[in-house]
Write a protein that holds these residues in place. Structure first.
Motif, mmCIF file in Angstrom:
data_model
loop_
_atom_site.group_PDB
_atom_site.id
_atom_site.type_symbol
_atom_site.label_atom_id
_atom_site.label_comp_id
_atom_site.label_asym_id
_atom_site.label_seq_id
_atom_site.Cartn_x
_atom_site.Cartn_y
_atom_site.Cartn_z
ATOM 1 N N SER A 111 -4.525 3.216 -0.719
ATOM 2 C CA SER A 111 -3.934 4.542 -0.508
ATOM 3 C C SER A 111 -3.672 4.817 0.967
ATOM 4 O O SER A 111 -3.199 5.895 1.315
ATOM 5 C CB SER A 111 -4.848 5.630 -1.084
ATOM 6 O OG SER A 111 -6.036 5.722 -0.313
ATOM 7 N N GLY A 112 -3.961 3.847 1.830
ATOM 8 C CA GLY A 112 -3.715 4.008 3.260
ATOM 9 C C GLY A 112 -2.226 4.212 3.522
ATOM 10 O O GLY A 112 -1.378 3.659 2.817
ATOM 11 N N GLY B 57 -12.483 1.692 2.341
ATOM 12 C CA GLY B 57 -11.246 2.190 2.952
ATOM 13 C C GLY B 57 -11.501 3.419 3.814
ATOM 14 O O GLY B 57 -10.993 3.519 4.926
ATOM 15 N N VAL B 58 -12.308 4.364 3.299
ATOM 16 C CA VAL B 58 -12.544 5.574 4.106
ATOM 17 C C VAL B 58 -13.362 5.234 5.355
ATOM 18 O O VAL B 58 -13.159 5.818 6.419
ATOM 19 C CB VAL B 58 -13.189 6.749 3.305
ATOM 20 C CG1 VAL B 58 -12.301 7.209 2.172
ATOM 21 C CG2 VAL B 58 -14.574 6.445 2.811
ATOM 22 N N ASP C 46 0.857 -1.187 0.000
ATOM 23 C CA ASP C 46 0.000 0.000 0.000
ATOM 24 C C ASP C 46 0.896 1.240 0.000
ATOM 25 O O ASP C 46 2.092 1.143 -0.259
ATOM 26 C CB ASP C 46 -1.007 -0.027 1.173
ATOM 27 C CG ASP C 46 -0.322 0.046 2.532
ATOM 28 O OD1 ASP C 46 0.918 0.232 2.571
ATOM 29 O OD2 ASP C 46 -1.021 -0.069 3.551
ATOM 30 N N CYS D 261 -8.915 6.092 -3.366
ATOM 31 C CA CYS D 261 -9.431 5.425 -2.160
ATOM 32 C C CYS D 261 -10.884 4.987 -2.377
ATOM 33 O O CYS D 261 -11.593 5.532 -3.220
ATOM 34 C CB CYS D 261 -9.295 6.329 -0.940
ATOM 35 S SG CYS D 261 -10.307 7.809 -0.978
#
Ligand SMILES: Cc1cc2nc3c(=O)[nH]c(=O)nc-3n(C[C@H](O)[C@H](O)[C@H](O)COP(=O)(O)OP(=O)(O)OC[C@H]3O[C@@H](n4cnc5c(N)ncnc54)[C@H](O)[C@@H]3O)c2cc1C
Length: 459
Positions: free
Chosen positions: A71-72, A140-141, A29, A136
Motif C-alpha cells: 500500500s506504499g 511496512g508501517v 504497489d 498495510c
C-alpha cells in the motif's frame, strides 16, 4: 546455477516462484508505477527462510525488494526486473499480547488491522492507525515510519516500536526484540530499520508498545472561515483539551467538495465554509464529550468557529470521517493524479496552501488542486490533476513547482509516506548533503554490496 535456481534449490517451489507464476499483486504497489515482473518472488514462512534467501542474493549481488501490504505510495516495494521480490505475506502471525508489559509482538507481515484487533481483544490499543489499516503490514508501517490520524496524540510509528528482529543483507539474523520501555544499553539498533524503507535489512518481527484504550470519546465536524481560523482553532483546542485531543484533520473545499460529491456523502453542516475540520477527542473520563463541546462553544464565541456538529453515536462518527477517508476512491473520482505528502511549518501553512493552489491554477487553468491533511502534524496532502492533459499529466512540472515551493517554505518533501523511487531527485530539498552522506555510510557498512532496495530512498 542462476539465482532463481539457487533459491529454488534452497527453499523449494512452495516458497519461490518465477516468471508467469509471480502473482499480479506482487508486480506493483500503490505508487501507480507500471507493473514489473521480478526475476523471482520469495514468500518465506520463517526468519530462517528470509536469512537463507538473503544469503544467496548477497552472494550473487542480486537486488532484493521487500514487500509488505504493497500500500506504499512512493514505489518503495515496487519490484525491480533484475531483482528478487521478498514478500512477508506468510509471516503474518500475532505472537503475543502482554497486557502487564503493554506490548504486542508479531511477525512483520501481520496486517495492521489484525494487530489492532488482537490488542483490542485484550482491552488495549495499538495506536498506529491509518486509512490503509486493512492492507498495510507492521513491517511496512515500520519501514515507512507511517503516520496517520492519531500522530498528534500518540506520535509516529517510531514512537510505538520497542524492538525488532531483522535480517541483514548477508543473512545475519539480528535479534533486537526489546520489550522494555527503558533500555539504555548502547546504540538503539531498531532505529536503523524504522523509516529506512527496506534499505537496511528485512524486518521479520517487531514488538509494539500498547496504550490503554480510551473509555470515552467524541468526534466533531467543524466549519471555519479560512486557514487562519483553522490554525487558531488548533491552538485553542490543544490548550483546552491537552492529551484528550487525538486527531485534528483538515479538508479545504478544493478536496472536500469534489470527494463528497464523488462518494455521494451528505454534508453534516447547513452551509458552506472556507475550511472543514474533524476533531477527535478521547480519554478516560465521561467529561471528554463535554470538554469538546465547551472548546467548540468557546471558539464559536471567539469568532473562530462558524458551525459545528458532534456525532451522537458510532454510525454518525464514521459518517463524519467518510469524506476524509475516501482517498482510495481517487482513481474513480479524479483519475490520473500527482499526489504530495509535504510538511510545512504551521506558521506558514495558510500562506503555503493559498500560494500552492493559486500557482497551480495560474499555470494549468483547468487544474484540480485538492488540499487536505493531518494539520495537527503540519502535514499537507495535496493532490493535483489537470483534466485537459488526460493520461499525459505534466507530472514533472507539477512536482518541480510543488517541491520548489515546499523548499522555499522550509518544509519537507515527505512528512509520512517516504521517498521510494518517486521522490529521490528532491531528497536534497529536505536533508543536507552531510546528512545524506552519513546515511549512505551506515548503509554501506551493513549492506556493502548494496542489494537491499537499491535506487530507493537514500540508497
Ligand atoms: C488508502 C491509503 C491510505 C494511506 N494512509 C496513510 C497515512 O495516513 N499515513 C501514512 O503514513 N501512510 C499512509 N498510506 C501509505 C501506506 O499505507 C504506508 O506507507 C504503509 O506503511 C505501507 O505499508 P505496507 O505494508 O503496505 O508496505 P509496502 O508498500 O509493502 O512497503 C513500503 C516500504 O516498506 C518496505 N518494507 C515493507 N515491509 C518490510 C519489512 N518487513 N522489512 C523491511 N522493509 C519492508 C518496502 O520495501 C517499501 O520500501 C496510505 C496508503 C493508502 C493506499
Amino acid at each position: 546455477m542462476s539465482v532463481t535456481e539457487r533459491l529454488l534449490a534452497a527453499l523449494g517451489p512452495d516458497i519461490v516462484s518465477a516468471g508467469g507464476d509471480v502473482p499480479e499483486r506482487n508486480r506493483a504497489d500503490w505508487s501507480g508505477l507500471p507493473a514489473v515482473t521480478p526475476l523471482a518472488l520469495v514468500r518465506p514462512r520463517s526468519t530462517a527462510d528470509v536469512s537463507a534467501a538473503l544469503r544467496i542474493c548477497n552472494e550473487t549481488a542480486t537486488p532484493v525488494v521487500t514487500q509488505g501490504g504493497l500500500s506504499g505510495l512512493c514505489g518503495g516495494a515496487h519490484p525491480i526486473a533484475q531483482g528478487v521480490a521478498l514478500s512477508l505475506e506468510r509471516m503474518n502471525r500475532v505472537i503475543s499480547v502482554d497486557v502487564a508489559q503493554a506490548t504486542l509482538t508479531a511477525e512483520a507481515g501481520c496486517v495492521l488491522q489484525v494487530a489492532q484487533q488482537a490488542a483490542a481483544d485484550q482491552g488495549m490499543m495499538l495506536a498506529v492507525d491509518l486509512g490503509a489499516r486493512g492492507t498495510c503490514t507492521l513491517g511496512g508501517v515500520i519501514s515507512t515510519n507511517a503516520g496517520g490520524n492519531q500522530v498528534l496524540r500518540y506520535g509516529m510509528t517510531r514512537d510505538h516500536v520497542l524492538g525488532v528482529e531483522a535480517v541483514l543483507a548477508d543473512g545475519t539474523i539480528l535479534p533486537a526484540l526489546n520489550r522494555l520501555l527503558k533500555n539504555n544499553v548502547g546504540l538503539d539498533l531498531k532505529q536503523m530499520f524504522i523509516g529506512t524503507e527496506g534499505t537496511m535489512g528485512v524486518v521479520t518481527q517487531a514488538v509494539f508498545r500498547l496504550q490503554p484504550r480510551p473509555s470515552h470519546g467524541a468526534t466533531a465536524f467543524v466549519g471555519v472561515a479560512d486557514s487562519a481560523a483553522m490554525l487558531a482553532l488548533l491552538a485553542q483546542a490543544r490548550k483546552a483539551m491537552g492529551p484528550a485531543l487525538i486527531s485534528f484533520e483538515v479538508m479545504w473545499p478544493s478536496f472536500y467538495d469534489i470527494m463528497r460529491e464523488g462518494i455521494g456523502a451528505p454534508h453534516p453542516l447547513s452551509g458552506q465554509h472556507g475550511v472543514y475540520v474533524i476533531l477527535e477527542a478521547g480519554g478516560f473520563d465521561p467529561s471528554v464529550r463535554e470538554r469538546l463541546e465547551t472548546t467548540l462553544a468557546d471558539a464559536m464565541e471567539a469568532g473562530i468557529v462558524e458551525d459545528a456538529v458532534i456525532a451522537g453515536n458510532l454510525r454518525e462518527e464514521r459518517a463524519l470521517w467518510a469524506v476524509r477517508e475516501s482517498v482510495s476512491e481517487y482513481p474513480r473520482i479524479i483519475g490520473k493524479l500527482t499526489p504530495f505528502d509535504i510538511g510545512i511549518p504551521l506558521d506558514r501553512m495558510a500562506e503555503a496552501v493559498a500560494t500552492l493552489e493559486a500557482a497551480i491554477k495560474a499555470r494549468w487553468p483547468d487544474a484540480q488542486a485538492l488540499s487536505y491533511g493531518h494539520m495537527g502534524d503540519s502535514n499537507l496532502h495535496l493532490v493535483v490533476n489537470v483534466p485537459s492533459a488526460g493520461a499525459d499529466q505534466p507530472t514533472k512540472d507539477i512536482k518541480a513547482m510543488v517541491y520548489g515551493l515546499t523548499r522555499d517554505y522550509a518544509g519537507t518533501v515527505s512528512a509520512e509516506h517516504g521517498i521510494g523511487t518517486i521522490k529521490r531527485d528532491v531528497i536534497g530539498y529536505s536533508r543536507s548533503a552531510e546528512e545524506l552522506a552519513t546515511m549512505r555510510a551506515v548503509k554501506a557498512a551493513l549492506d556493502p554490496r548494496g542489494i537491499l532496495n537499491p535506487g530507493k530512498a537514500f540508497a
